[in-house]
Motif scaffolding. Sequence first.
Motif, PDB file in Angstrom:
ATOM      1  N   GLY A  16      -2.907 -10.048 -26.497  1.00 16.44           N
ATOM      2  CA  GLY A  16      -3.771  -9.127 -27.190  1.00 16.44           C
ATOM      3  C   GLY A  16      -5.219  -9.438 -27.241  1.00 16.44           C
ATOM      4  N   GLY A  17      -5.621 -10.963 -27.228  1.00 18.53           N
ATOM      5  CA  GLY A  17      -6.924 -11.334 -27.301  1.00 18.53           C
ATOM      6  C   GLY A  17      -7.059 -12.731 -27.795  1.00 18.53           C
ATOM      7  N   VAL A  18      -8.086 -13.418 -27.324  1.00 17.03           N
ATOM      8  CA  VAL A  18      -8.459 -14.681 -27.835  1.00 17.03           C
ATOM      9  C   VAL A  18      -8.752 -14.678 -29.103  1.00 17.03           C
ATOM     10  CG1 VAL A  18     -10.047 -16.522 -27.481  1.00 17.03           C
ATOM     11  CG2 VAL A  18      -9.398 -15.001 -25.496  1.00 17.03           C
ATOM     12  N   THR A  19      -9.106 -13.741 -29.913  1.00 13.64           N
ATOM     13  CA  THR A  19      -9.468 -13.923 -31.141  1.00 13.64           C
ATOM     14  C   THR A  19      -8.671 -12.947 -32.058  1.00 13.64           C
ATOM     15  OG1 THR A  19     -11.269 -12.300 -31.630  1.00 13.64           O
ATOM     16  CG2 THR A  19     -11.847 -14.598 -30.773  1.00 13.64           C
ATOM     17  N   PHE A  20      -8.557 -13.158 -33.362  1.00 11.56           N
ATOM     18  CA  PHE A  20      -7.709 -12.219 -34.346  1.00 11.56           C
ATOM     19  C   PHE A  20      -8.497 -10.846 -34.249  1.00 11.56           C
ATOM     20  CE2 PHE A  20      -6.769 -10.056 -38.414  1.00 11.56           C
ATOM     21  CZ  PHE A  20      -5.201 -10.350 -38.159  1.00 11.56           C
ATOM     22  N   ALA A  21      -9.608 -10.594 -34.074  1.00  8.89           N
ATOM     23  CA  ALA A  21     -10.385  -9.471 -34.113  1.00  8.89           C
ATOM     24  C   ALA A  21      -9.966  -8.559 -32.820  1.00  8.89           C
ATOM     25  CB  ALA A  21     -12.013  -9.610 -34.219  1.00  8.89           C
ATOM     26  N   ASP A  22      -9.967  -9.558 -31.675  1.00  9.99           N
ATOM     27  CA  ASP A  22      -9.494  -8.816 -30.162  1.00  9.99           C
ATOM     28  C   ASP A  22      -8.134  -8.225 -30.356  1.00  9.99           C
ATOM     29  OD1 ASP A  22     -11.965  -9.885 -29.135  1.00  9.99           O
ATOM     30  OD2 ASP A  22     -11.285 -11.704 -28.501  1.00  9.99           O
ATOM     31  N   PHE A  23      -7.329  -9.349 -30.967  1.00  7.25           N
ATOM     32  CA  PHE A  23      -5.934  -8.909 -31.246  1.00  7.25           C
ATOM     33  C   PHE A  23      -5.721  -7.524 -31.753  1.00  7.25           C
ATOM     34  CE2 PHE A  23      -2.611  -8.824 -34.537  1.00  7.25           C
ATOM     35  CZ  PHE A  23      -1.590  -8.476 -33.764  1.00  7.25           C
ATOM     36  N   LEU A  24      -6.543  -7.469 -33.023  1.00  2.00           N
ATOM     37  CA  LEU A  24      -6.392  -5.983 -33.764  1.00  2.00           C
ATOM     38  C   LEU A  24      -6.828  -4.998 -32.807  1.00  2.00           C
ATOM     39  CD1 LEU A  24      -8.369  -7.250 -37.145  1.00  2.00           C
ATOM     40  CD2 LEU A  24      -5.666  -6.486 -36.574  1.00  2.00           C
ATOM     41  N   HIS A  25      -8.008  -5.000 -32.046  1.00  2.00           N
ATOM     42  CA  HIS A  25      -8.352  -4.101 -31.273  1.00  2.00           C
ATOM     43  C   HIS A  25      -7.357  -3.849 -30.006  1.00  2.00           C
ATOM     44  CE1 HIS A  25     -12.314  -3.288 -33.170  1.00  2.00           C
ATOM     45  NE2 HIS A  25     -12.598  -4.519 -33.076  1.00  2.00           N
ATOM     46  N   SER A  26      -6.592  -4.479 -29.744  1.00  2.67           N
ATOM     47  CA  SER A  26      -5.413  -4.283 -28.924  1.00  2.67           C
ATOM     48  C   SER A  26      -4.293  -3.532 -29.213  1.00  2.67           C
ATOM     49  CB  SER A  26      -5.200  -5.528 -28.010  1.00  2.67           C
ATOM     50  OG  SER A  26      -4.021  -6.335 -29.052  1.00  2.67           O
ATOM     51  N   LEU A  27      -4.223  -3.344 -30.720  1.00  5.68           N
ATOM     52  CA  LEU A  27      -3.127  -2.843 -31.301  1.00  5.68           C
ATOM     53  C   LEU A  27      -2.932  -1.430 -30.767  1.00  5.68           C
ATOM     54  CD1 LEU A  27      -2.933  -4.416 -34.752  1.00  5.68           C
ATOM     55  CD2 LEU A  27      -1.328  -4.828 -32.862  1.00  5.68           C
ATOM     56  N   ASP A  28      -3.960  -0.693 -30.729  1.00  8.40           N
ATOM     57  CA  ASP A  28      -3.962   0.770 -30.105  1.00  8.40           C
ATOM     58  C   ASP A  28      -3.192   1.013 -28.681  1.00  8.40           C
ATOM     59  OD1 ASP A  28      -5.599   1.472 -32.289  1.00  8.40           O
ATOM     60  OD2 ASP A  28      -7.369   1.741 -31.055  1.00  8.40           O
ATOM     61  N   ASP A  29      -3.386   0.104 -28.047  1.00  7.88           N
ATOM     62  CA  ASP A  29      -2.703   0.018 -26.720  1.00  7.88           C
ATOM     63  C   ASP A  29      -1.074  -0.542 -26.669  1.00  7.88           C
ATOM     64  OD1 ASP A  29      -4.877   1.033 -25.610  1.00  7.88           O
ATOM     65  OD2 ASP A  29      -5.720  -1.046 -25.143  1.00  7.88           O
ATOM     66  N   LEU A  30      -0.658  -1.189 -27.757  1.00 10.75           N
ATOM     67  CA  LEU A  30       0.568  -1.788 -27.759  1.00 10.75           C
ATOM     68  C   LEU A  30       1.824  -0.857 -27.408  1.00 10.75           C
ATOM     69  CD1 LEU A  30       2.023  -4.665 -28.350  1.00 10.75           C
ATOM     70  CD2 LEU A  30       2.219  -3.808 -30.687  1.00 10.75           C
ATOM     71  N   PRO A  31       1.870   0.256 -28.236  1.00 11.45           N
ATOM     72  CA  PRO A  31       2.992   1.239 -27.980  1.00 11.45           C
ATOM     73  C   PRO A  31       3.141   1.566 -26.326  1.00 11.45           C
ATOM     74  CG  PRO A  31       1.799   1.978 -29.918  1.00 11.45           C
ATOM     75  CD  PRO A  31       0.897   0.787 -29.147  1.00 11.45           C
ATOM     76  N   ASP A  32       1.948   1.804 -25.690  1.00 15.24           N
ATOM     77  CA  ASP A  32       1.783   2.200 -24.104  1.00 15.24           C
ATOM     78  C   ASP A  32       2.111   0.960 -23.264  1.00 15.24           C
ATOM     79  OD1 ASP A  32       0.952   4.756 -24.663  1.00 15.24           O
ATOM     80  OD2 ASP A  32      -1.004   4.276 -24.539  1.00 15.24           O
ATOM     81  N   ARG A  33       1.692  -0.134 -23.614  1.00 19.93           N
ATOM     82  CA  ARG A  33       2.088  -1.414 -23.017  1.00 19.93           C
ATOM     83  C   ARG A  33       3.761  -1.707 -23.086  1.00 19.93           C
ATOM     84  NH1 ARG A  33      -0.681  -6.219 -25.349  1.00 19.93           N
ATOM     85  NH2 ARG A  33      -1.522  -5.025 -26.898  1.00 19.93           N
ATOM     86  N   ALA A  34       4.217  -1.560 -24.197  1.00 26.26           N
ATOM     87  CA  ALA A  34       5.634  -1.880 -24.439  1.00 26.26           C
ATOM     88  C   ALA A  34       6.566  -0.596 -23.482  1.00 26.26           C
ATOM     89  CB  ALA A  34       5.928  -1.662 -25.938  1.00 26.26           C
ATOM     90  N   LEU A  84     -11.251  -9.196 -42.601  1.00 29.62           N
ATOM     91  CA  LEU A  84     -11.422 -10.422 -42.191  1.00 29.62           C
ATOM     92  C   LEU A  84     -12.289 -11.349 -42.885  1.00 29.62           C
ATOM     93  CD1 LEU A  84     -10.669 -12.452 -39.863  1.00 29.62           C
ATOM     94  CD2 LEU A  84     -11.967 -11.122 -38.398  1.00 29.62           C
ATOM     95  N   LEU A  85     -11.707 -12.179 -43.801  1.00 31.77           N
ATOM     96  CA  LEU A  85     -12.566 -13.056 -44.586  1.00 31.77           C
ATOM     97  C   LEU A  85     -13.190 -14.275 -43.969  1.00 31.77           C
ATOM     98  CD1 LEU A  85     -10.680 -12.789 -47.880  1.00 31.77           C
ATOM     99  CD2 LEU A  85     -12.355 -11.138 -47.043  1.00 31.77           C
ATOM    100  N   ASP A  86     -12.399 -14.876 -43.050  1.00 32.96           N
ATOM    101  CA  ASP A  86     -12.993 -16.187 -42.329  1.00 32.96           C
ATOM    102  C   ASP A  86     -12.119 -16.424 -41.058  1.00 32.96           C
ATOM    103  OD1 ASP A  86     -13.588 -18.727 -41.778  1.00 32.96           O
ATOM    104  OD2 ASP A  86     -13.263 -19.508 -43.634  1.00 32.96           O
ATOM    105  N   ALA A  87     -12.814 -16.106 -39.890  1.00 31.88           N
ATOM    106  CA  ALA A  87     -12.391 -16.435 -38.678  1.00 31.88           C
ATOM    107  C   ALA A  87     -12.061 -17.588 -38.183  1.00 31.88           C
ATOM    108  CB  ALA A  87     -13.394 -15.725 -37.766  1.00 31.88           C
ATOM    109  N   ALA A  88     -12.247 -18.647 -39.116  1.00 30.43           N
ATOM    110  CA  ALA A  88     -11.959 -20.224 -38.829  1.00 30.43           C
ATOM    111  C   ALA A  88     -11.549 -20.929 -39.949  1.00 30.43           C
ATOM    112  CB  ALA A  88     -13.508 -20.789 -38.088  1.00 30.43           C
TER     113      ALA A  88
END
Length: 195
Positions: A89-107, A177-181
Amino acid sequence: MHGLVNRALECFLRDTYSPALWAEVAHGARLGFGSFEPMLIYDLSQTEAVILSAASRLDRPREALLEDVGTYLVSHPTTERLRRLLRFGGVTFADFLHSLDDLPDRARLALPELELPDLRLTTTGPHRFRLVCASPIAGLGHVMLGLLRAMADDYGVLVLLEHRGQSAEGEVVSIALLDAAFAAGRPFDLAERLG
């Protein structure tokens, strides 16, 4: 309910506790069989009966049990394939979060009859999000809470997650998201082979 969902509950109980506990839960739920078939469709009442039976036998609140299921889906060695799917879903956690909308369709591309919860992410401020989970299974927001917590650990980020209850759209989870690293995440390689 798709057998894959029910099978995930079964595997969680077997792997985390024991096959004996699963047998007690299945008996208490009055399933009439010993194991879910992943590719069959089951009545939602059977899923609910398993959740209630497990919560009763483990003397745990339903919400805590479901959160543990979400954590299991990402962190247990037997679920590595799901972890890898989510990490795409993404390289970063934020990218992953934004990919959640598409998860049901991908599944559904892989399993057309699989009905995952409808997930809708909105940004509510800098590094703050609201995830709405609409599902026929009550408490699925708690599964997402556990899954998000485990994925945050996987990415090495520090997040504050809170189940905010039910809205007209579904269960709401707030994400800050408090600390990305914050820490080193678990290793992940797109080209890694599963053995």
